[in-house]
Design a protein around this motif. Sequence first.
Motif, PDB file in Angstrom:
ATOM      1  N   LEU A 110       3.852  35.831  58.684  1.00 31.68           N
ATOM      2  CA  LEU A 110       2.689  36.629  59.081  1.00 31.68           C
ATOM      3  C   LEU A 110       1.556  36.454  58.068  1.00 31.68           C
ATOM      4  O   LEU A 110       1.735  36.706  56.881  1.00 31.68           O
ATOM      5  N   PRO A 111       0.388  36.004  58.501  1.00 38.30           N
ATOM      6  CA  PRO A 111      -0.741  35.898  57.560  1.00 38.30           C
ATOM      7  C   PRO A 111      -1.292  37.272  57.224  1.00 38.30           C
ATOM      8  O   PRO A 111      -1.378  38.149  58.080  1.00 38.30           O
ATOM      9  N   LEU A 112      -1.620  37.453  55.949  1.00 39.96           N
ATOM     10  CA  LEU A 112      -2.162  38.730  55.502  1.00 39.96           C
ATOM     11  C   LEU A 112      -3.578  38.504  54.968  1.00 39.96           C
ATOM     12  O   LEU A 112      -3.782  38.237  53.786  1.00 39.96           O
ATOM     13  N   ALA A 113      -4.537  38.600  55.863  1.00 40.89           N
ATOM     14  CA  ALA A 113      -5.923  38.337  55.492  1.00 40.89           C
ATOM     15  C   ALA A 113      -6.453  39.375  54.517  1.00 40.89           C
ATOM     16  O   ALA A 113      -7.448  39.155  53.840  1.00 40.89           O
ATOM     17  N   GLY A 114      -5.806  40.523  54.429  1.00 40.45           N
ATOM     18  CA  GLY A 114      -6.312  41.584  53.575  1.00 40.45           C
ATOM     19  C   GLY A 114      -6.074  41.358  52.089  1.00 40.45           C
ATOM     20  O   GLY A 114      -6.627  42.073  51.265  1.00 40.45           O
ATOM     21  N   ILE A 115      -5.223  40.369  51.736  1.00 38.24           N
ATOM     22  CA  ILE A 115      -4.981  40.085  50.321  1.00 38.24           C
ATOM     23  C   ILE A 115      -5.980  39.027  49.860  1.00 38.24           C
ATOM     24  O   ILE A 115      -5.951  37.888  50.322  1.00 38.24           O
ATOM     25  N   VAL A 116      -6.855  39.405  48.979  1.00 39.90           N
ATOM     26  CA  VAL A 116      -7.864  38.483  48.450  1.00 39.90           C
ATOM     27  C   VAL A 116      -7.583  38.317  46.960  1.00 39.90           C
ATOM     28  O   VAL A 116      -7.906  39.198  46.151  1.00 39.90           O
ATOM     29  N   PRO A 117      -6.972  37.212  46.564  1.00 39.13           N
ATOM     30  CA  PRO A 117      -6.616  37.057  45.154  1.00 39.13           C
ATOM     31  C   PRO A 117      -7.855  36.873  44.287  1.00 39.13           C
ATOM     32  O   PRO A 117      -8.854  36.299  44.726  1.00 39.13           O
ATOM     33  N   PRO A 118      -7.804  37.346  43.054  1.00 37.48           N
ATOM     34  CA  PRO A 118      -8.933  37.146  42.152  1.00 37.48           C
ATOM     35  C   PRO A 118      -8.971  35.704  41.642  1.00 37.48           C
ATOM     36  O   PRO A 118      -8.013  34.943  41.817  1.00 37.48           O
ATOM     37  N   GLU A 119     -10.064  35.328  41.029  1.00 36.16           N
ATOM     38  CA  GLU A 119     -10.122  34.033  40.365  1.00 36.16           C
ATOM     39  C   GLU A 119      -9.221  34.081  39.133  1.00 36.16           C
ATOM     40  O   GLU A 119      -9.211  35.065  38.398  1.00 36.16           O
ATOM     41  N   PRO A 120      -8.454  33.035  38.883  1.00 35.24           N
ATOM     42  CA  PRO A 120      -7.589  33.051  37.694  1.00 35.24           C
ATOM     43  C   PRO A 120      -8.421  33.029  36.424  1.00 35.24           C
ATOM     44  O   PRO A 120      -9.540  32.502  36.404  1.00 35.24           O
ATOM     45  N   ARG A 262       9.873  51.525  38.028  1.00 36.27           N
ATOM     46  CA  ARG A 262       8.520  51.258  37.546  1.00 36.27           C
ATOM     47  C   ARG A 262       8.210  49.756  37.599  1.00 36.27           C
ATOM     48  O   ARG A 262       7.105  49.352  37.981  1.00 36.27           O
ATOM     49  N   ALA A 263       9.182  48.919  37.237  1.00 34.57           N
ATOM     50  CA  ALA A 263       8.969  47.472  37.317  1.00 34.57           C
ATOM     51  C   ALA A 263       8.709  47.040  38.760  1.00 34.57           C
ATOM     52  O   ALA A 263       7.838  46.203  39.023  1.00 34.57           O
ATOM     53  N   ALA A 264       9.468  47.602  39.701  1.00 31.24           N
ATOM     54  CA  ALA A 264       9.260  47.273  41.106  1.00 31.24           C
ATOM     55  C   ALA A 264       7.872  47.699  41.579  1.00 31.24           C
ATOM     56  O   ALA A 264       7.183  46.959  42.290  1.00 31.24           O
ATOM     57  N   LEU A 265       7.453  48.885  41.171  1.00 29.90           N
ATOM     58  CA  LEU A 265       6.132  49.376  41.536  1.00 29.90           C
ATOM     59  C   LEU A 265       5.041  48.452  40.995  1.00 29.90           C
ATOM     60  O   LEU A 265       4.094  48.087  41.717  1.00 29.90           O
ATOM     61  N   LEU A 266       5.171  48.032  39.743  1.00 29.07           N
ATOM     62  CA  LEU A 266       4.162  47.171  39.121  1.00 29.07           C
ATOM     63  C   LEU A 266       4.137  45.784  39.757  1.00 29.07           C
ATOM     64  O   LEU A 266       3.061  45.240  40.050  1.00 29.07           O
ATOM     65  N   LEU A 267       5.305  45.201  39.990  1.00 34.20           N
ATOM     66  CA  LEU A 267       5.362  43.882  40.613  1.00 34.20           C
ATOM     67  C   LEU A 267       4.800  43.917  42.033  1.00 34.20           C
ATOM     68  O   LEU A 267       4.055  43.012  42.447  1.00 34.20           O
ATOM     69  N   GLY A 268       5.151  44.966  42.784  1.00 29.33           N
ATOM     70  CA  GLY A 268       4.637  45.098  44.144  1.00 29.33           C
ATOM     71  C   GLY A 268       3.137  45.316  44.162  1.00 29.33           C
ATOM     72  O   GLY A 268       2.415  44.748  44.996  1.00 29.33           O
ATOM     73  N   TRP A 269       2.639  46.139  43.253  1.00 31.49           N
ATOM     74  CA  TRP A 269       1.206  46.421  43.202  1.00 31.49           C
ATOM     75  C   TRP A 269       0.411  45.158  42.868  1.00 31.49           C
ATOM     76  O   TRP A 269      -0.605  44.865  43.502  1.00 31.49           O
ATOM     77  N   LEU A 270       0.880  44.405  41.868  1.00 27.52           N
ATOM     78  CA  LEU A 270       0.202  43.163  41.517  1.00 27.52           C
ATOM     79  C   LEU A 270       0.192  42.182  42.690  1.00 27.52           C
ATOM     80  O   LEU A 270      -0.831  41.541  42.978  1.00 27.52           O
ATOM     81  N   ALA A 271       1.338  42.058  43.378  1.00 30.96           N
ATOM     82  CA  ALA A 271       1.403  41.157  44.530  1.00 30.96           C
ATOM     83  C   ALA A 271       0.413  41.589  45.601  1.00 30.96           C
ATOM     84  O   ALA A 271      -0.210  40.750  46.263  1.00 30.96           O
ATOM     85  N   GLY A 272       0.248  42.888  45.769  1.00 25.39           N
ATOM     86  CA  GLY A 272      -0.724  43.395  46.728  1.00 25.39           C
ATOM     87  C   GLY A 272      -2.152  43.085  46.347  1.00 25.39           C
ATOM     88  O   GLY A 272      -3.056  43.100  47.201  1.00 25.39           O
ATOM     89  N   GLN A 273      -2.384  42.777  45.060  1.00 22.29           N
ATOM     90  CA  GLN A 273      -3.710  42.372  44.594  1.00 22.29           C
ATOM     91  C   GLN A 273      -3.895  40.855  44.650  1.00 22.29           C
ATOM     92  O   GLN A 273      -4.946  40.338  44.270  1.00 22.29           O
ATOM     93  N   GLY A 274      -2.856  40.144  45.090  1.00 20.32           N
ATOM     94  CA  GLY A 274      -2.930  38.688  45.121  1.00 20.32           C
ATOM     95  C   GLY A 274      -2.504  38.022  43.838  1.00 20.32           C
ATOM     96  O   GLY A 274      -2.764  36.835  43.631  1.00 20.32           O
ATOM     97  N   VAL A 275      -1.834  38.765  42.947  1.00 22.93           N
ATOM     98  CA  VAL A 275      -1.346  38.219  41.672  1.00 22.93           C
ATOM     99  C   VAL A 275       0.175  38.339  41.663  1.00 22.93           C
ATOM    100  O   VAL A 275       0.714  39.436  41.772  1.00 22.93           O
ATOM    101  N   VAL A 331       0.274  34.210  38.510  1.00 23.97           N
ATOM    102  CA  VAL A 331      -0.561  33.261  39.247  1.00 23.97           C
ATOM    103  C   VAL A 331      -1.310  34.013  40.344  1.00 23.97           C
ATOM    104  O   VAL A 331      -0.829  35.029  40.862  1.00 23.97           O
ATOM    105  N   CYS A 332      -2.496  33.507  40.660  1.00 24.60           N
ATOM    106  CA  CYS A 332      -3.273  34.065  41.766  1.00 24.60           C
ATOM    107  C   CYS A 332      -2.835  33.363  43.035  1.00 24.60           C
ATOM    108  O   CYS A 332      -2.950  32.144  43.155  1.00 24.60           O
ATOM    109  N   LEU A 333      -2.328  34.119  43.978  1.00 30.17           N
ATOM    110  CA  LEU A 333      -1.736  33.530  45.178  1.00 30.17           C
ATOM    111  C   LEU A 333      -2.361  34.148  46.413  1.00 30.17           C
ATOM    112  O   LEU A 333      -2.290  35.360  46.606  1.00 30.17           O
ATOM    113  N   PRO A 334      -2.970  33.343  47.273  1.00 30.86           N
ATOM    114  CA  PRO A 334      -3.495  33.902  48.512  1.00 30.86           C
ATOM    115  C   PRO A 334      -2.364  34.334  49.429  1.00 30.86           C
ATOM    116  O   PRO A 334      -1.206  33.970  49.212  1.00 30.86           O
ATOM    117  N   GLY A 335      -2.705  35.112  50.442  1.00 27.58           N
ATOM    118  CA  GLY A 335      -1.685  35.603  51.360  1.00 27.58           C
ATOM    119  C   GLY A 335      -1.200  34.533  52.301  1.00 27.58           C
ATOM    120  O   GLY A 335      -1.267  34.664  53.527  1.00 27.58           O
TER     121      GLY A 335
END
Length: 513
Positions: A110-120, A262-275, A331-335
């Motif tokens: 499933l493509p997730l257009a809502g995830i816009v990764p930052p520039e590395p 807490r580690a799961a929350l942080l990893l999930g949150w970063l992934a949601g930011q495209g990182v 790494v910055c990863l697009p969706g």
Amino acid sequence: MTDPGFAAFGLDGDFTAAWLAARRVADLADRDPLAVTPAVVDALTGLLVRNDHARQTQARILYRDAAGILVRLLAGGAPEQAASARRALTAALATPGKPRLAAAEAVGGLPLAGIVPPEPPVADQAARPVPLATLLARAGADPAAKPRRAGRSLVAPARRPGRLVVVKCLRHGEDPVGLALEGAWMERCAAMDFPAPCHVPAPFRDGEAMLWAVAEALPDLPGRDRQGRCLAYVAREDYFRYPNDPCPEGFDGEALRATLGRAALLLGWLAGQGVVHEAAIPLFHNRVQRERREDAGVYDWRLPGRLDRWLASSRHPNFGVSGLRDFEHLVCLPGAPGKLYRHLGNHFISLLLVAGSAFRQRDPGLVGLMPDGAPADARHLFDEAALARIVETIFTAYHEGFVGTTAAPPFDARDLARRMVEEMGVDRHMTELLRVADQEAMTDAAFVKFLTSRGLTPEAARAHARGAADVELVTGPHLGDFNNRTSLPELNEATAAAVAACLAARHGREPGN
């Protein structure tokens, strides 16, 4: 136009009828998604949840086709269709076996257009020459304390209470860009608004240069880069505390649950930011054949292969009491479909393996084979109920970080915990083979060095003639036999369901859905 009722006719029939019906509905969904009625969605849901065709060899393909239709409705249907498709997929992900795996695979694309990764971030790889003593003093180390080794780093107490000065050295032959980027990522992450406490070390730099060059010999750190390039930073004194540190006494299951949550929350949150953190722990299917495998032996949890050296791989995770670490692996990863699915799964697998390893650390010496050749049985070290709570917390916290909402796991945490205890608690799978083909790629000296690194004495290693025969090595515990299937498929299945549930829920919150 194909009548929707006719298109769905046969979904509740035998395998052939159901397969033909699924193809008709798929064609209809491609041509006119709005024509797929609630009754058709209900029929697709029933096909997946009933799992009538579990014994059919091609059942997973049928179920994947059915789930694929629901994914298309979720991605491009009307709001009511998307909502009903999401409910149907949730039900399929909660159905163990082929329906769960097929639905997860479909959602994984499933493509997730809502995830816009930052520039590395960009980092200068130049290194300023400096004596070690000068670097430590300038970075704030206590001059009265002698640095100690921690992996490839030198660590010294700082003059500032509660802090450490760390000098992380570049390995010989390693690209310095990774170490420079780690410092740049530290600076980037220090400005992030994490959803939970996450200590980010502060790199010590001189102007633009992120790296230093300590050219003097450091006998305690063999294998360094010849130029002595390194990264210096200041971290909290608990930066090197791991959630699975040895604990013969005073094991605290609730503290472990809090740290992993807490580690799961942080990893999930970063992934949601495209990182994405690419190396929560090292995951391999087969380390011994890394040099001649196209995949370099890296583990792909989407496949049913065995997991190499699970306990050793879990020993030093890149998350701990203070938060995340080893920022060079960000790494910055697009969706992108597939990539995100696999990365998120690596996070879940890593967190669950570390959870299991923490219980084994209650008696670190109880591992491997006993004197009589029997596998070590450490199941008594586990608290199955506590492990189930940890498993559930890992999912709910990751879901909260990635999606922004909490949800119940799409699998039975108690059943998974029970199977984890059965497989992680008994060291049944201890061996691997060094094939002749791998030996032929080595020199005699490299062959002996490899065997001694796997536990053989130098005398025993030299007793083997390189290229004469496969050599069996005791290197486990592994999850599964060498070049075989995993002994804990439930771990992979639960991971697939967890990741797909996060992706589907995240898609549901994006604009336009």
